[in-house]
Design a protein around this motif. Structure first.
Motif, PDB file in Angstrom:
ATOM      1  N   ASP A 135       0.930  -1.192   0.045  1.00  0.00           N
ATOM      2  CA  ASP A 135       0.198   0.009  -0.087  1.00  0.00           C
ATOM      3  C   ASP A 135       0.864   1.254  -0.146  1.00  0.00           C
ATOM      4  OD1 ASP A 135       0.595  -0.857   2.715  1.00  0.00           O
ATOM      5  OD2 ASP A 135      -0.978   0.949   3.434  1.00  0.00           O
ATOM      6  N   THR A 136       2.003   1.266   0.633  1.00  0.00           N
ATOM      7  CA  THR A 136       2.881   2.489   0.668  1.00  0.00           C
ATOM      8  C   THR A 136       3.517   2.650  -0.863  1.00  0.00           C
ATOM      9  OG1 THR A 136       5.068   1.086   1.039  1.00  0.00           O
ATOM     10  CG2 THR A 136       3.532   2.085   2.825  1.00  0.00           C
ATOM     11  N   LEU A 139      -0.853   5.900  -4.248  1.00  0.00           N
ATOM     12  CA  LEU A 139      -1.314   7.241  -3.587  1.00  0.00           C
ATOM     13  C   LEU A 139      -2.419   6.882  -2.434  1.00  0.00           C
ATOM     14  CD1 LEU A 139      -2.038   9.100  -7.011  1.00  0.00           C
ATOM     15  CD2 LEU A 139       0.060   9.258  -5.495  1.00  0.00           C
ATOM     16  N   ALA A 140      -2.156   7.965  -1.484  1.00  0.00           N
ATOM     17  CA  ALA A 140      -2.977   7.812  -0.105  1.00  0.00           C
ATOM     18  C   ALA A 140      -4.436   7.326  -0.322  1.00  0.00           C
ATOM     19  CB  ALA A 140      -2.791   9.052   0.596  1.00  0.00           C
ATOM     20  N   GLN A 141      -5.114   7.992  -1.402  1.00  0.00           N
ATOM     21  CA  GLN A 141      -6.619   7.720  -1.505  1.00  0.00           C
ATOM     22  C   GLN A 141      -6.713   6.380  -1.928  1.00  0.00           C
ATOM     23  OE1 GLN A 141      -4.954  10.047  -3.138  1.00  0.00           O
ATOM     24  NE2 GLN A 141      -5.470  10.026  -5.202  1.00  0.00           N
ATOM     25  N   SER A 142      -5.895   5.517  -2.480  1.00  0.00           N
ATOM     26  CA  SER A 142      -6.010   4.337  -3.147  1.00  0.00           C
ATOM     27  C   SER A 142      -5.498   3.207  -2.035  1.00  0.00           C
ATOM     28  CB  SER A 142      -5.038   4.103  -4.334  1.00  0.00           C
ATOM     29  OG  SER A 142      -5.543   4.656  -5.322  1.00  0.00           O
ATOM     30  N   ARG A 143      -4.838   3.574  -1.118  1.00  0.00           N
ATOM     31  CA  ARG A 143      -4.364   2.505  -0.147  1.00  0.00           C
ATOM     32  C   ARG A 143      -5.589   1.810   0.504  1.00  0.00           C
ATOM     33  NH1 ARG A 143       0.364   6.257   2.625  1.00  0.00           N
ATOM     34  NH2 ARG A 143       1.725   6.349   0.633  1.00  0.00           N
ATOM     35  N   THR A 166      -1.012   4.968  -8.609  1.00  0.00           N
ATOM     36  CA  THR A 166       0.179   5.365  -8.048  1.00  0.00           C
ATOM     37  C   THR A 166       0.812   6.613  -8.780  1.00  0.00           C
ATOM     38  OG1 THR A 166       2.402   4.273  -7.775  1.00  0.00           O
ATOM     39  CG2 THR A 166       1.368   3.713  -9.931  1.00  0.00           C
ATOM     40  N   THR A 172      -0.236  10.793 -12.341  1.00  0.00           N
ATOM     41  CA  THR A 172      -0.749   9.638 -11.713  1.00  0.00           C
ATOM     42  C   THR A 172      -1.121   8.675 -12.871  1.00  0.00           C
ATOM     43  OG1 THR A 172      -1.885  11.159 -10.260  1.00  0.00           O
ATOM     44  CG2 THR A 172      -2.910   8.992 -10.328  1.00  0.00           C
TER      45      THR A 172
END
Length: 199
Positions: A135-136, A139-143, A166, A172
């Motif tokens: 997950d890292t 992008l934060a919203q996809s984690r 990502t 993006t």
């Protein structure tokens, strides 16, 4: 019960093959073992007595047959090992060279291994994958989407997919991620490919 029958048949076939090779004089010459000193002493002692000479010859024959059986088994093991190495090489090539990103992750989402296409897709070196939380790399919203997907597949065993994002060198990147549970239920296979539009 069938397993015992199959093992008995395999032993009979092995013994018959060893007997045939001894009779034909085609037994493997590269013997991996030898008759022990104690066995040779026993044979000598038995053969020295005319009453036991037949027993000594039978024993010697049994030892020879057993040695040929062992040599045949060693040859078969070596052939099987060569075949396994070839199969492993083939599957390694298929994994590494696949046009889609393949990742093997543990149930917590840590990458165990990834192929070259996955490394390119996520924008990291392939050797940086191992132990990296998947997950890292997003992008934060996809984690949460990807972690939810992995959790769902781990619990249900059913295949599922999601779209994740990502950051790439050109902005993006959207990718479709497909997950399935490995048969031993300890790992997940994640297949990723770039897609044109977001979900």
């Amino acid at each position: 019960m069938p397993i015992i029958i199959n093992e008995t048949n395999a032993y009979i076939q092995l013994r018959d093959k060893a007997e045939a090779q001894l009779q034909a004089g085609t037994a493997p010459s590269a013997s991996h073992g030898s008759v022990g000193v104690d066995a040779l002493r026993l044979l000598h002692r038995l053969s020295s007595n005319p009453d036991n000479a037949d027993d000594a010859l039978k024993l010697l024959h049994e030892l020879q047959v057993h040695q040929v059986e062992l040599d045949l088994q060693n040859e078969e093991i070596a052939a099987n090992e060569r075949a396994l190495v070839e199969d492993l090489s083939l599957y390694r090539t298929l994994f590494d060279s696949a046009p889609l990103g393949y990742l093997l992750v543990d149930l917590e989402g840590n990458v165990i291994q990834g192929n070259f296409a996955a490394a390119e897709l996520f924008g990291i070196e392939r050797d940086e994958f191992e132990g990296h939380p998947i997950d890292t790399l997003l992008l934060a919203q996809s984690r949460p989407k990807l972690l939810g997907l992995l959790q769902q597949v781990a619990q249900s065993g059913a295949r599922a997919s999601c779209v994740a994002e990502t950051a790439g060198s050109t902005g993006t990147r959207h990718m479709q991620c497909f997950a399935s549970l490995a048969p031993e239920r300890k790992h997940l296979l994640l297949v990723c490919c770039e897609c044109a539009n977001a979900e």
